[in-house]
Write an enzyme that holds these catalytic residues in place. Structure first.
Site, short mmCIF file in Angstrom:
data_model
loop_
_atom_site.label_atom_id
_atom_site.label_comp_id
_atom_site.label_asym_id
_atom_site.label_seq_id
_atom_site.Cartn_x
_atom_site.Cartn_y
_atom_site.Cartn_z
CE LYS A 189 4.73 7.28 -2.28
NZ LYS A 189 4.04 7.78 -1.07
CE LYS B 271 -3.86 2.25 0.26
NZ LYS B 271 -3.43 2.94 -0.99
CB SER C 80 -5.54 4.88 1.85
OG SER C 80 -5.32 5.97 0.98
CD GLN D 297 3.35 4.73 2.17
OE1 GLN D 297 3.92 5.55 1.45
NE2 GLN D 297 2.27 5.02 2.85
CG ASN E 270 -4.05 16.17 -0.70
OD1 ASN E 270 -3.58 15.47 0.20
ND2 ASN E 270 -5.36 16.27 -0.89
CG ASP F 125 3.53 10.93 -2.96
OD1 ASP F 125 3.42 10.66 -1.76
OD2 ASP F 125 4.48 11.59 -3.42
CE LYS G 141 4.16 7.57 5.45
NZ LYS G 141 3.84 8.47 4.30
CB THR H 2 -2.03 13.67 4.21
OG1 THR H 2 -2.44 12.53 3.46
CG2 THR H 2 -0.56 13.56 4.54
P1 NDP Z 1 0.87 17.78 -4.38
O1 NDP Z 1 1.33 17.41 -5.72
O2 NDP Z 1 -0.58 17.98 -4.11
O3 NDP Z 1 1.60 19.10 -3.88
C1 NDP Z 1 3.00 19.16 -3.79
C2 NDP Z 1 3.41 20.55 -3.34
O4 NDP Z 1 4.80 20.53 -3.06
C3 NDP Z 1 3.21 21.61 -4.40
O5 NDP Z 1 2.94 22.85 -3.79
C4 NDP Z 1 4.56 21.62 -5.11
O6 NDP Z 1 4.84 22.84 -5.75
C5 NDP Z 1 5.50 21.38 -3.96
N1 NDP Z 1 6.70 20.70 -4.46
C6 NDP Z 1 6.76 19.49 -5.06
N2 NDP Z 1 8.01 19.18 -5.43
C7 NDP Z 1 8.75 20.22 -5.06
C8 NDP Z 1 10.12 20.50 -5.17
N3 NDP Z 1 10.99 19.64 -5.75
N4 NDP Z 1 10.55 21.69 -4.65
C9 NDP Z 1 9.67 22.55 -4.07
N5 NDP Z 1 8.36 22.33 -3.95
C10 NDP Z 1 7.91 21.19 -4.44
O7 NDP Z 1 1.46 16.65 -3.40
P2 NDP Z 1 1.02 16.25 -1.94
O8 NDP Z 1 0.54 17.43 -1.20
O9 NDP Z 1 0.13 15.08 -2.04
O10 NDP Z 1 2.39 15.73 -1.32
C11 NDP Z 1 3.28 16.58 -0.60
C12 NDP Z 1 4.19 15.73 0.26
O11 NDP Z 1 3.40 14.98 1.20
C13 NDP Z 1 5.06 14.71 -0.47
O12 NDP Z 1 6.27 14.58 0.23
C14 NDP Z 1 4.26 13.42 -0.32
O13 NDP Z 1 5.06 12.29 -0.43
C15 NDP Z 1 3.73 13.59 1.09
N6 NDP Z 1 2.56 12.80 1.45
C16 NDP Z 1 1.42 12.85 0.71
C17 NDP Z 1 0.31 12.12 1.11
C18 NDP Z 1 -0.98 12.21 0.40
O14 NDP Z 1 -1.95 11.58 0.85
N7 NDP Z 1 -1.11 12.95 -0.69
C19 NDP Z 1 0.35 11.24 2.29
C20 NDP Z 1 1.58 11.32 3.04
C21 NDP Z 1 2.64 12.07 2.61
P3 NDP Z 1 4.66 23.00 -7.34
O15 NDP Z 1 3.18 23.16 -7.54
O16 NDP Z 1 5.45 24.20 -7.67
O17 NDP Z 1 5.20 21.74 -7.94
O1 2IT Z 2 3.10 8.88 1.46
C1 2IT Z 2 1.94 8.46 1.66
O2 2IT Z 2 1.63 7.91 2.73
C2 2IT Z 2 0.95 8.62 0.60
N1 2IT Z 2 1.25 9.21 -0.43
C3 2IT Z 2 -0.44 8.05 0.77
C4 2IT Z 2 -0.45 6.59 0.41
C5 2IT Z 2 -1.82 5.93 0.38
O3 2IT Z 2 -1.82 4.76 0.02
O4 2IT Z 2 -2.84 6.54 0.70
#
Ligand code: NDP
Ligand code: 2IT
Length: 445
Positions: A126, A90, A377, A111, A241, A166, A114, A210
């Site tokens: 992943k 997952k 999830s 993961q 997100n 992600d 976590k 998240t």
């Molecule tokens: P999104 O794609 O929704 O948003 C990512 C954000 O981070 C954007 O604002 C983006 O800016 C910025 N970003 C991405 N890459 C870079 C970079 N190289 N340098 C600077 N800014 C960057 O992703 P999420 O919000 O889903 O994910 C954000 C983090 O949270 C990640 O580390 C992900 O692994 C983690 N995460 C996500 C989960 C989920 O359920 N979605 C669960 C647990 C962890 P820009 O628009 O300019 O690219």
């Molecule tokens: O990093 C993470 O935990 C996620 N991007 C969410 C993974 C999931 O299966 O909901």
């Protein structure tokens, strides 16, 4: 680092050359596990760590698609099915140009622990691609997702491997991926993907989970010192997100959210960030954060700068790996930061974490603080399995219980190992022991 662990770490580095983020993630966990190896010689005997570091399966594939001008594009797709001791693999899919095997392995490795911490029956995995969705039309994203799934479908399933979102993968992408999976397999198998739309098998609270969970975790940490979010100045990196819903929950708890960012710069809004406006610009219009300041008089946009230059009591890195280094950590500590919780995966460098811990800042690692997303999830999978859908209140209540549970498990484990308040140790050890016990019971596989 413990000598036995050091030897395994060296072997991991030699066998996985150049995968620096993966090496970093392994190091971070290994730094905590010395005392566990002393207490549990049976883990050493059964080579649990050597096995844990080697993914059960790594899939790399070609993703050909045609862009809107008719040109053929080729991307690379990945799925690392890391560990299935606790349940089906997952974990999310990341679409970003920086994706390569080392990123997918670091994320998959994190993961495992976590998912173990959530207490839900989910293993670790992943995937993703070096596809860059930025500037692509909906039709291009759809064709890419369809091509990606045309290979991925044979490896996944509700009892096998359950991807989700992600970076760069949200509701739109999950929709296209699900549609193609259904078409190829002729099965309406809701539980094969999570993060689905509400009308077709998705769960309430999954989009928020998240970010909400990160703030709930940070709030639990603050409570251990009699603190709260009420009236606190909060800064958040990212505006995707995780960032959006972390800001929303912080505001619900009475905080003033001052700043957020994207990869081009950051905004400071002394009136408090207008989350609906961020959501409109970033999620709906797929625009840039720069536009926020153009539409809101109280905000200033700083091109190219670091959001960590803004003074705050709470900092929530919610963008990407290694986005908060030692210098930023020192600056935040000098500015009076009290709580740092990682909404992103591995956003703080090891040096930054050391700075926070030495300064007595309450620090939560991502594998604990951002586990609310994957936990919800798993709640989505439960609802799919029982063909049910729960209310927002019930689902948020479950999320809250899970986050409080993770917090308490980390805190108790840290205490048990003589390092009260060390959430890094608590998360690594509690997550590892749960997986190690299952691996021992299941024999040499
Ligand atoms: P999104 O794609 O929704 O948003 C990512 C954000 O981070 C954007 O604002 C983006 O800016 C910025 N970003 C991405 N890459 C870079 C970079 N190289 N340098 C600077 N800014 C960057 O992703 P999420 O919000 O889903 O994910 C954000 C983090 O949270 C990640 O580390 C992900 O692994 C983690 N995460 C996500 C989960 C989920 O359920 N979605 C669960 C647990 C962890 P820009 O628009 O300019 O690219
Ligand atoms: O990093 C993470 O935990 C996620 N991007 C969410 C993974 C999931 O299966 O909901």
């Amino acid at each position: 680092m413990h000598a036995k662990l050091l030897a395994i770490r060296d072997q991991v580095q030699a066998r996985n050359p150049g995968e620096v983020e993966f090496h970093q993630a392994v190091d971070e966990v290994f730094e905590s596990l010395g005392p566990v190896m002393e207490r549990h010689p049976e883990y050493v005997e059964a080579a649990v760590l050597e096995r844990l570091c080697e993914p059960e399966r790594q899939i790399i594939f070609r993703v050909p698609w045609t862009d809107d001008s008719g040109h053929v594009q080729i991307n690379r797709g990945f799925r690392v099915e890391y560990n299935s001791a606790l349940g089906p693999y997952k974990g999310g899919l990341r679409f970003h140009p920086s994706v390569y095997l080392g990123i997918v392995k670091f994320l998959g490795f994190e993961q495992i622990f976590k998912n173990a911490l959530t207490g839900m029956p989910i293993g670790g995995g992943k995937g993703g691609s070096d596809f860059d969705p930025r500037g692509r039309s909906d039709a291009e994203v759809m064709r890419f997702c369809q091509s990606f799934m045309t290979e991925l479908y044979r490896h996944i399933g509700e009892y096998t491997d359950v991807p989700a979102g992600d970076i760069g993968v949200g509701g739109r992408e999950i929709g296209y991926l699900f549609g193609q999976y259904k078409r190829i397999t002729n099965r309406y198998e809701s539980g094969v993907l999570t993060g689905k739309g509400l009308g077709w098998g998705g769960s309430l609270v999954r989009p928020e989970a998240t970010g909400y969970g990160t703030v709930l975790f940070a709030n639990e940490m603050a409570k251990t010192r009699g603190g709260s979010f009420d009236g606190k100045r909060v800064i958040v990196s990212g505006s995707g997100n995780v960032a959006i819903y972390a800001m929303q929950k912080a505001q619900q708890l009475g905080a003033v959210v001052l700043a957020c960012s994207d990869s081009d710069g950051y905004v400071v809004d002394e009136a408090g960030i207008d989350i609906e406006l961020v959501r409109q610009i970033k999620e709906v219009e797929r625009g840039r954060l720069k536009e926020y300041a153009e539409r809101r008089g109280s905000a200033v946009y700083v091109a190219g700068g670091s959001v960590w230059d803004v003074d705050a009591e709470v900092a929530l890195p919610c963008a990407t790996q290694n986005e908060l280094g030692e210098a930023a950590a020192v600056r935040l500590v000098n500015a009076g930061v009290k709580v740092v919780a990682e909404g992103a995966n591995m956003p703080c460098t090891p040096e930054a974490v050391t700075v926070f811990q030495k300064a007595g800042v309450l620090f939560a690692p991502g594998k604990a603080a951002n586990a609310g997303g994957v936990a919800t999830s798993a709640l989505e999978m439960q609802q799919n399995a029982s063909r049910d859908s729960w209310t927002f209140e019930h689902t948020e209540q479950r999320l809250t219980e899970i986050m409080v549970g993770i917090h308490d498990r980390c805190a108790e484990t840290a205490e048990l190992y003589g390092q009260p308040g060390n959430y890094v140790l608590g998360a690594n050890v509690a997550g590892f022991v749960k997986v190690a016990e299952a691996m021992l019971a299941q024999g040499l596989v």
